[in-house]
Design a protein around this motif. Structure first.
Motif, PDB file in Angstrom:
ATOM      1  N   THR A  61      29.878   8.299  -4.971  1.00 50.78           N
ATOM      2  CA  THR A  61      30.636   7.240  -4.312  1.00 50.78           C
ATOM      3  C   THR A  61      31.003   6.163  -5.317  1.00 50.78           C
ATOM      4  O   THR A  61      30.133   5.638  -6.027  1.00 50.78           O
ATOM      5  CB  THR A  61      29.829   6.624  -3.159  1.00 50.78           C
ATOM      6  N   ASP A 116      34.061  10.258  -3.781  1.00 51.70           N
ATOM      7  CA  ASP A 116      34.431   9.496  -2.594  1.00 51.70           C
ATOM      8  C   ASP A 116      34.734   8.071  -3.064  1.00 51.70           C
ATOM      9  O   ASP A 116      33.871   7.439  -3.685  1.00 51.70           O
ATOM     10  CB  ASP A 116      33.296   9.488  -1.577  1.00 51.70           C
ATOM     11  N   THR A 122      28.792   6.676   3.050  1.00 50.81           N
ATOM     12  CA  THR A 122      28.185   7.815   2.340  1.00 50.81           C
ATOM     13  C   THR A 122      26.688   7.642   2.074  1.00 50.81           C
ATOM     14  O   THR A 122      26.034   8.583   1.646  1.00 50.81           O
ATOM     15  CB  THR A 122      28.879   8.040   0.979  1.00 50.81           C
TER      16      THR A 122
END
Length: 251
Positions: free
Chosen positions: A9, A33, A80
């Motif tokens: 992330t 992400d 996440t």
């Protein structure tokens, strides 16, 4: 080369345009992400998110506002459950715009103080928030976007470069603190005059001055700067930390 970003992330502040947009695209292309932040340009951020697809999250963020920074981190963790990379790229510019004949001491106090506070306190504040998350996972990458003007100087950039230079000092010492708690690296990137839509007017005025000085005889575009940022924020970077790295085409 596998950059080791798949499933990680990444927060990219100021991702709605310019270099920030290309940084976000670069991380997304590596399977990360990506949390895309914006301040005013929500439509641009959402357009980018649609381009990236399910691996993008759009979050409003006001640089220098502690509550906004906390909300950003909460949104990322809620999405996440992790934050592996922080790219501090957002910029706040005050309303005062000096002319070539103006003097830095003419800047109103609220304007120059705002420039300093937002652009250094904002970067440090968000770094402070993500650091415990990275220490707990024993992995993290911080990449702070500075400016080649810290080295070159320019009339009218006195307070902007003061904020960016302070960031260099923070980065250098933070690298030692973070490094003792795992594979956590922190670096500063200094772009030069870069080809972006926002810089069109400036490039028209003085772009040739920079390109004529560059060994490669041209300006870099935003994606070329982004490539360096993505590498520094990746797992493939295993030993570059505490550095201020110029990405200027050699100027």
């Amino acid at each position: 080369m596998d950059l080791g970003l798949n499933g990680r992330t990444v927060i990219v502040t100021g991702a709605s345009g310019g270099i920030g947009r290309e940084i976000a695209r670069g991380y997304a292309a590596e399977g990360a992400d990506v949390v895309l932040t914006y301040w005013n340009s929500r439509d641009d951020a959402e357009t980018l998110a649609k381009e990236i697809g399910e691996h993008a999250l759009v979050v409003p963020y006001e640089l220098g506002d502690p509550a906004s920074a906390e909300a950003l981190l909460s949104a990322a963790l809620g999405w996440t459950g992790r934050v592996d990379v922080l790219v501090n790229n957002a910029l706040r510019v005050p309303g005062w715009r000096p002319t070539p004949d103006d003097s830095f001491e003419n800047a109103p106090d609220d304007e120059w103080l705002q420039m300093l506070r937002h652009n250094i306190e904002g970067y440090i504040g968000l770094s402070r928030l993500v650091a415990p998350v990275m220490r707990e996972r024993r992995f993290g990458r911080l990449v702070h976007i500075s400016s080649g003007l810290v080295d070159d100087g320019m009339i009218g950039a006195e307070y902007y470069t003061a904020a960016k230079a302070a960031l260099h000092g923070f980065n250098r010492s933070a690298a030692f603190s973070l490094g003792r708690d795992g594979d956590i690296l922190s670096n500063v990137v200094l772009p030069g005059l870069t080809t972006t839509a926002r810089n069109e007017s400036l490039i028209g005025q003085m772009g040739h001055t920079y390109s004529d000085r560059a060994p490669i005889r041209r300006l870099l575009d935003a994606s070329e700067v982004a490539n360096a940022v993505v590498y520094l924020g990746s797992a493939a970077n295993t030993g570059i930390t505490g550095q201020a790295i110029s990405v200027t085409g050699g100027v």
